[in-house]
Design an enzyme around this catalytic site. Structure first.
Site, PDB file in Angstrom:
ATOM      1  N   HIS A 130      22.561 101.518  36.318  1.00 44.10           N
ATOM      2  CA  HIS A 130      23.802 101.238  37.045  1.00 44.10           C
ATOM      3  C   HIS A 130      24.843 100.834  35.996  1.00 44.10           C
ATOM      4  O   HIS A 130      24.494 100.258  34.971  1.00 44.10           O
ATOM      5  CB  HIS A 130      23.523 100.077  38.004  1.00 44.10           C
ATOM      6  N   GLN A 210      17.388  96.657  43.032  1.00 38.39           N
ATOM      7  CA  GLN A 210      16.785  97.494  44.078  1.00 38.39           C
ATOM      8  C   GLN A 210      15.306  97.190  44.293  1.00 38.39           C
ATOM      9  O   GLN A 210      14.713  97.673  45.257  1.00 38.39           O
ATOM     10  CB  GLN A 210      16.943  98.985  43.734  1.00 38.39           C
ATOM     11  N   CYS A 371      27.706 104.457  41.048  1.00 42.73           N
ATOM     12  CA  CYS A 371      27.847 103.646  39.821  1.00 42.73           C
ATOM     13  C   CYS A 371      26.832 104.059  38.762  1.00 42.73           C
ATOM     14  O   CYS A 371      26.335 103.205  37.999  1.00 42.73           O
ATOM     15  CB  CYS A 371      27.742 102.147  40.112  1.00 42.73           C
TER      16      CYS A 371
HETATM   17  C1  LIG Z   1      20.399  99.111  40.290  1.00 43.71           C
HETATM   18  C2  LIG Z   1      21.590  98.233  40.477  1.00 43.71           C
HETATM   19  N1  LIG Z   1      21.956  97.416  39.489  1.00 43.71           N
HETATM   20  C3  LIG Z   1      23.003  96.599  39.593  1.00 43.71           C
HETATM   21  C4  LIG Z   1      23.767  96.569  40.740  1.00 43.71           C
HETATM   22  C5  LIG Z   1      24.936  95.640  40.813  1.00 43.71           C
HETATM   23  O1  LIG Z   1      24.723  94.680  41.788  1.00 43.71           O
HETATM   24  P1  LIG Z   1      25.918  93.712  42.274  1.00 43.71           P
HETATM   25  O2  LIG Z   1      27.071  94.615  42.600  1.00 43.71           O
HETATM   26  O3  LIG Z   1      25.357  93.025  43.472  1.00 43.71           O
HETATM   27  O4  LIG Z   1      26.203  92.796  41.148  1.00 43.71           O
HETATM   28  C6  LIG Z   1      23.439  97.415  41.797  1.00 43.71           C
HETATM   29  C7  LIG Z   1      24.278  97.465  43.015  1.00 43.71           C
HETATM   30  O5  LIG Z   1      24.451  98.477  43.637  1.00 43.71           O
HETATM   31  C8  LIG Z   1      22.319  98.266  41.661  1.00 43.71           C
HETATM   32  O6  LIG Z   1      21.953  99.081  42.651  1.00 43.71           O
END
Ligand SMILES: Cc1ncc(COP(=O)(O)O)c(C=O)c1O
Length: 413
Positions: A130, A210, A371
């Site tokens: 991400h 996740q 993302c």
């Molecule tokens: C694999 C992964 N990492 C990081 C994030 C970031 O999470 P947050 O936006 O809650 O900080 C997400 C959110 O979609 C994610 O799916």
């Protein structure tokens, strides 16, 4: 009770009744919520925990001597104990409250990596990260003259582990890896990655955004140095999350943010820092959402992660079969070990158009790059349509989505 739920204790209808939003309609149709990897819906107990806090014991925590402050502090700190158990961390002071995975990764980047990763050192991420597990390391690499290396992803959406072992070397200071991919669903072999990285002398961070909701978590067994998850993806509130860090490492890290609460003593000449975990919790924290996270984790534990995961996996298999049966659909991410994420493209149909037409049927899916732009580039696509399943989803809802996709193909092609 759904025919898909194999556990006697897993009462799907009873679970659905605990989520008020599931009874609403969208565009005149019953809501089918398949955007759970973005954020899960909230059970009544979580909503009640928030209302209860604000209506009965709203107060600032830690330094108050009045009853409300004591109650709020006790509730806030009780969440830390629950998170410690949820992750099986060895010590409660290893649990730091943040705004979510994004802030947790930035905390490690700006506190640990900024001071430990030097010019010429390497940091290793994977091709399925991400953006929140890419960009903070890029910023540090630029700041310190370090190099960011990337483990490639194979065609089925698994990691190229041979390449991973080959990339590890004595300059690798950090490995940061997603436990389960939000765009593909792939569950990565994090234990193998952690063990190999430690042999090479690297510190390992696991992005559990996740995985925390689906898989049993044991940070001591995994032996990861850092682990992060967001409350809103485990049926809890938004704007709240957790960073787990090994005490021996956290103790030697400088603060991430300065302000109230994180200090022991302040003079204009010099300030000293509070003990763990408060050294990393500057300012008035997100008390209400922290309190509600406990309600969410208790809820998940009461239902049982294993039973929920079994149900979600059955939904994933059913959806995968149904999607495969549509000629124009191509699945992106076909690993055997997956969390309940079905990502796909429909030849000749833009994901956004498909998403809009599904919304007309009351079906909420996510479309786009999720993302993970570098991962989309790897597969040569601008984005996918993603259906991600939670404990409250049903086989019948998948049928509604499949009918919606077929209708969209007829209309758009
Ligand atoms: C694999 C992964 N990492 C990081 C994030 C970031 O999470 P947050 O936006 O809650 O900080 C997400 C959110 O979609 C994610 O799916």
């Amino acid at each position: 009770m759904s025919e898909l739920s194999t556990s006697v204790a897993f009462d799907l209808q009873a679970i659905r009744q605990q989520f008020p939003v599931l009874s609403r309609q969208v565009k005149g149709k019953p809501l089918v919520y398949f955007d759970n990897a973005a954020t899960t819906q909230k059970p009544q107990v979580v909503i009640d925990a928030l209302t209860d806090y604000y209506s009965r014991y709203n107060a600032n925590i830690h330094r108050g001597i009045h009853s409300l402050a004591e109650e709020a502090t006790a509730a806030y700190e009780a969440t830390r104990d629950t998170v410690q158990q949820f992750l099986n961390a060895a010590h409660r002071e290893e649990i730091i409250f943040t705004r979510g995975v994004t802030e947790s990764v930035n905390l490690v980047a700006y506190s640990w990596a900024r001071t430990n990763v030097k010019a010429g050192d390497e940091m290793l991420v994977t091709g399925m990260e991400h953006h929140s597990n890419i960009v903070p390391w890029q910023l540090i690499a630029e700041m310190n003259g370090a190099i960011l290396r990337v483990v490639p992803v194979l065609d089925d959406g698994t990691l190229d582990m041979e390449a991973f072992y080959a990339l590890l070397n004595e300059r690798t200071k950090l490995v940061s890896v997603v436990h389960a991919s939000n765009a593909l669903g792939t569950i990565n072999p994090v234990k193998k990655i952690i063990d190999a990285a430690h042999k090479a002398g690297a510190v390992v961070m696991v992005d559990g955004a996740q995985s925390a909701v689906h898989l049993d978590m044991d940070v001591q067994m995994l032996d990861c140095d850092f682990f992060a998850f967001s409350a809103h993806k485990v049926y809890g509130p938004t704007g709240m999350g957790v960073l787990y860090g090994k005490r021996s490492i956290l103790e030697h890290m400088p603060p991430f943010m300065g302000g109230g609460e994180m200090i022991r003593e302040v003079t204009f000449e010099k300030s000293t820092w509070n003990d763990l975990p408060y050294k990393f919790e500057a300012g008035t924290p997100n008390i209400a959402d922290t309190v509600a996270l406990k309600a969410a984790l208790d809820f998940v534990t009461r239902i049982g992660k294993a039973a929920a995961h079994q149900h979600e996996t059955a939904l994933l298999h059913y959806a995968t079969e149904q999607l495969r049966a549509i000629t124009d659909v191509r699945l992106i991410g076909t690993a055997t070990e997956k969390v309940s994420v079905a990502s796909f493209v429909v030849e000749g149909v833009h994901p956004q158009d498909l998403g809009i037409l599904l919304d007309q049927q009351g079906v909420a899916v996510r479309t786009g790059h999720h993302c993970t732009q570098p991962l989309m580039a790897r597969f040569g696509i601008p984005g996918t349509t993603r259906a991600s399943f939670a404990m409250y989803n049903t086989k019948e809802e998948i049928d509604v989505m499949i009918a919606g996709i077929q209708k969209a193909i007829r209309l758009l092609k």
